[in-house]
Design an enzyme around this catalytic site. Structure first.
Site, PDB file in Angstrom:
ATOM      1  CD  GLU A  93      -2.558  -0.919   2.611  1.00 28.17           C
ATOM      2  OE1 GLU A  93      -3.339  -1.816   2.777  1.00 28.17           O
ATOM      3  OE2 GLU A  93      -2.531   0.152   3.379  1.00 28.17           O
ATOM      4  CB  CYS A 106       2.159   7.382   3.812  1.00 33.27           C
ATOM      5  SG  CYS A 106       2.377   6.458   4.896  1.00 33.27           S
ATOM      6  CB  CYS A 113       4.958  -5.073   9.907  1.00 31.25           C
ATOM      7  SG  CYS A 113       5.940  -4.403  11.032  1.00 31.25           S
ATOM      8  CB  CYS A 117       1.709  -2.924  16.931  1.00 32.76           C
ATOM      9  SG  CYS A 117       3.402  -2.216  16.877  1.00 32.76           S
ATOM     10  CB  CYS A 120      -0.566  -2.456  13.499  1.00 34.89           C
ATOM     11  SG  CYS A 120       0.167  -2.104  11.821  1.00 34.89           S
ATOM     12  N   GLY A 160       5.015  -2.005   7.443  1.00 40.56           N
ATOM     13  CA  GLY A 160       6.463  -2.507   7.815  1.00 40.56           C
ATOM     14  C   GLY A 160       7.184  -1.592   8.707  1.00 40.56           C
ATOM     15  CB  CYS A 336      -0.241   1.362   7.555  1.00 37.99           C
ATOM     16  SG  CYS A 336       0.110   0.943   9.219  1.00 37.99           S
TER      17      CYS A 336
HETATM   18  N1  SAH Z   1       6.174   0.590  11.552  1.00 35.97           N
HETATM   19  C1  SAH Z   1       6.302   1.828  11.954  1.00 35.97           C
HETATM   20  C2  SAH Z   1       5.867   2.993  10.982  1.00 35.97           C
HETATM   21  C3  SAH Z   1       4.343   2.522  10.344  1.00 35.97           C
HETATM   22  S1  SAH Z   1       2.848   2.708  11.337  1.00 35.97           S
HETATM   23  C4  SAH Z   1       5.805   2.542  13.281  1.00 35.97           C
HETATM   24  O1  SAH Z   1       5.274   1.397  13.845  1.00 35.97           O
HETATM   25  O2  SAH Z   1       6.290   3.195  13.808  1.00 35.97           O
HETATM   26  C5  SAH Z   1       2.875   4.503  11.598  1.00 35.97           C
HETATM   27  C6  SAH Z   1       2.056   4.813  12.737  1.00 35.97           C
HETATM   28  O3  SAH Z   1       0.874   4.426  12.731  1.00 35.97           O
HETATM   29  C7  SAH Z   1       2.843   4.178  13.798  1.00 35.97           C
HETATM   30  O4  SAH Z   1       3.013   5.083  15.017  1.00 35.97           O
HETATM   31  C8  SAH Z   1       1.978   3.108  14.495  1.00 35.97           C
HETATM   32  O5  SAH Z   1       2.005   2.714  15.720  1.00 35.97           O
HETATM   33  C9  SAH Z   1       0.463   3.633  14.198  1.00 35.97           C
HETATM   34  N2  SAH Z   1      -0.719   2.970  13.974  1.00 35.97           N
HETATM   35  C10 SAH Z   1      -0.644   1.594  13.315  1.00 35.97           C
HETATM   36  N3  SAH Z   1      -1.829   1.455  13.681  1.00 35.97           N
HETATM   37  C11 SAH Z   1      -2.593   2.105  14.433  1.00 35.97           C
HETATM   38  C12 SAH Z   1      -3.995   1.907  14.798  1.00 35.97           C
HETATM   39  N4  SAH Z   1      -4.992   1.170  14.596  1.00 35.97           N
HETATM   40  N5  SAH Z   1      -4.361   3.190  15.412  1.00 35.97           N
HETATM   41  C13 SAH Z   1      -3.738   4.180  15.628  1.00 35.97           C
HETATM   42  N6  SAH Z   1      -2.472   4.251  15.115  1.00 35.97           N
HETATM   43  C14 SAH Z   1      -1.819   3.033  14.462  1.00 35.97           C
HETATM   44 FE1  SF4 Z   2       3.782  -1.933  14.533  1.00 33.04          FE
HETATM   45 FE2  SF4 Z   2       4.547  -0.204  12.798  1.00 33.04          FE
HETATM   46 FE3  SF4 Z   2       4.723  -2.753  12.211  1.00 33.04          FE
HETATM   47 FE4  SF4 Z   2       2.263  -1.845  12.323  1.00 33.04          FE
HETATM   48  S1  SF4 Z   2       3.833  -1.426  10.835  1.00 33.04           S
HETATM   49  S2  SF4 Z   2       3.019  -3.782  13.298  1.00 33.04           S
HETATM   50  S3  SF4 Z   2       2.536  -0.092  13.927  1.00 33.04           S
HETATM   51  S4  SF4 Z   2       5.804  -1.764  13.965  1.00 33.04           S
END
Ligand code: SAH
Ligand code: SF4
Length: 355
Positions: A93, A106, A113, A117, A120, A160, A336
């Site tokens: 994406e 973006c 990934c 988290c 996510c 990622g 994302c």
């Molecule tokens: N992997 C990297 C960058 C991509 S995610 C990272 O984690 O920083 C970009 C941001 O969106 C990160 O701060 C991530 O924690 C947040 N994010 C992902 N899923 C989310 C969700 N469902 N609600 C709010 N923030 C989210």
């Molecule tokens: Fe966590 Fe960022 Fe990976 Fe989503 S993309 S699982 S927020 S590290």
């Protein structure tokens, strides 16, 4: 193989072209089409001999790394989101956001990934594979094609963990030739990656473009215990080590750190957490970006809007430079990993809300 990876410095493009009996200036022409004019097909490269174009194609060098399978545009804010198929059938994406003053693309750096988290969508099924530099570069080119000109800013906040694929990301950013202050890399806190980023900045060759890219840290919790509720253990580093690495990054780059804080109702939204977040921001001389948790990927939800605003005001009152991100592109699953997940589930493209 795609054209951008073929053209990567140190790779065999010059030798291959010479072997085909092409004059040396062909390489320059190819690069101009690929990077300067965002070409996505050999047909567009009108000053290249047809024979050469066919030869590149026959050699299996795809003119563009991405085949768009879905393009969605948010009717309210103009955000565009693409789902693109890669050479091996995986999908990735890319999002283009527009406000009147600037455009921001973006980027994704991995298919899936490994960090996973809990809220996510990108991490739902773990890592499939790293993207190549060419696949990252062409996401920037996709946005430039859409705009008919260069995009203003790059944020590496798509699918990622960028700092687990820095070997591909760093050369990709260098090749797109964006000023470093227009680039922000977001990490969940991969300590060796933050230190490597600082080292790359320090080691940028004299006269070459700066690698002082901006850093954003996904904090999401003010202590190791609360972060553990959101970020699983296998890629999570102790906060003190992360903070130390961020200080090193600031020293080497002079950039102000951004702390991203996804507000999750009942998990990390207490007033005590707010007080501690302000302390951390002051200590690291960082600004804060509050993101109301997007509920699409899990059972976690954002606090009420009123409480999110109170958090913003509370931080500002404590002298912290803070913003509350309002969700862009909601109508098109712009958080994302969401579009890819839905696409995989349905096994077909969604229909676009705009013609
Ligand atoms: N992997 C990297 C960058 C991509 S995610 C990272 O984690 O920083 C970009 C941001 O969106 C990160 O701060 C991530 O924690 C947040 N994010 C992902 N899923 C989310 C969700 N469902 N609600 C709010 N923030 C989210
Ligand atoms: Fe966590 Fe960022 Fe990976 Fe989503 S993309 S699982 S927020 S590290």
């Amino acid at each position: 193989m795609n054209l951008k990876d073929f053209l990567a410095p140190g790779e065999a493009a010059a030798a291959t072209l010479a072997g085909w009996g092409e004059p040396a200036f062909r390489l320059k022409q190819l690069k101009e089409w690929a990077y300067g004019r965002f070409a996505a097909s050999y047909d567009e490269m009108s000053n290249l001999p047809k024979g050469l174009r066919r030869r590149l194609e026959d050699a299996g060098i795809a003119p563009f790394a991405l085949e768009v399978v879905e393009r969605l545009q948010d009717p309210d804010d103009g955000t565009v989101k693409w789902l693109s198929r890669l050479e091996d059938g995986n999908t990735v994406e890319t999002v283009l956001m527009r406000v009147p003053e600037r455009t921001t693309v973006c980027l994704s750096t991995q298919v899936g990934c490994p960090v996973r988290c809990v809220f996510c969508a990108s991490g739902r099924n773990g890592l499939v594979r790293n993207l190549t530099s060419g696949e990252i570069v062409d996401q920037v080119m996709l946005a430039c094609r859409e705009l008919g000109g260069r995009v203003d800013n790059i944020v590496v906040m798509g699918m990622g963990e960028p700092l687990l694929n820095l070997e591909a990301l760093a050369p990709a950013l260098e090749r797109t030739a964006f000023g470093a202050r227009h680039v922000t890399i977001s990490t969940s806190g991969i300590v060796p990656g933050i230190l490597r980023l600082a080292q790359l900045a320090e080691e940028a060759p004299q006269g070459a473009a700066s690698r002082n890219w901006n850093l954003a840290l996904s904090l999401h919790g003010v202590d190791d215990e609360s972060r553990a509720r959101i970020i699983p253990p296998h890629h999570r580093y102790p906060l003190e080590e992360i903070f130390q690495a961020c200080r090193v990054h600031r020293e080497k780059t002079g950039r102000m750190l951004t702390l991203e804080y996804a507000l999750v109702r009942g998990q990390n939204d207490s007033l005590e957490a707010q007080r501690r977040l302000a302390e951390i921001a002051h200590d690291l001389r960082a600004k804060v970006n509050l993101i109301p948790c997007n509920p699409n990927a899990s059972a976690l939800a954002a606090p009420e809007l009123r409480r999110c605003r109170q958090w913003l005001d509370g931080l500002c009152a404590r002298g912290v430079q803070a913003t509350l991100r309002h969700s862009r592109g909601q109508a098109i699953l712009a958080a994302c990993g969401q579009l890819r997940q839905q696409w995989q589930r349905e096994g077909r493209p969604l229909s676009s809300p705009t013609p």
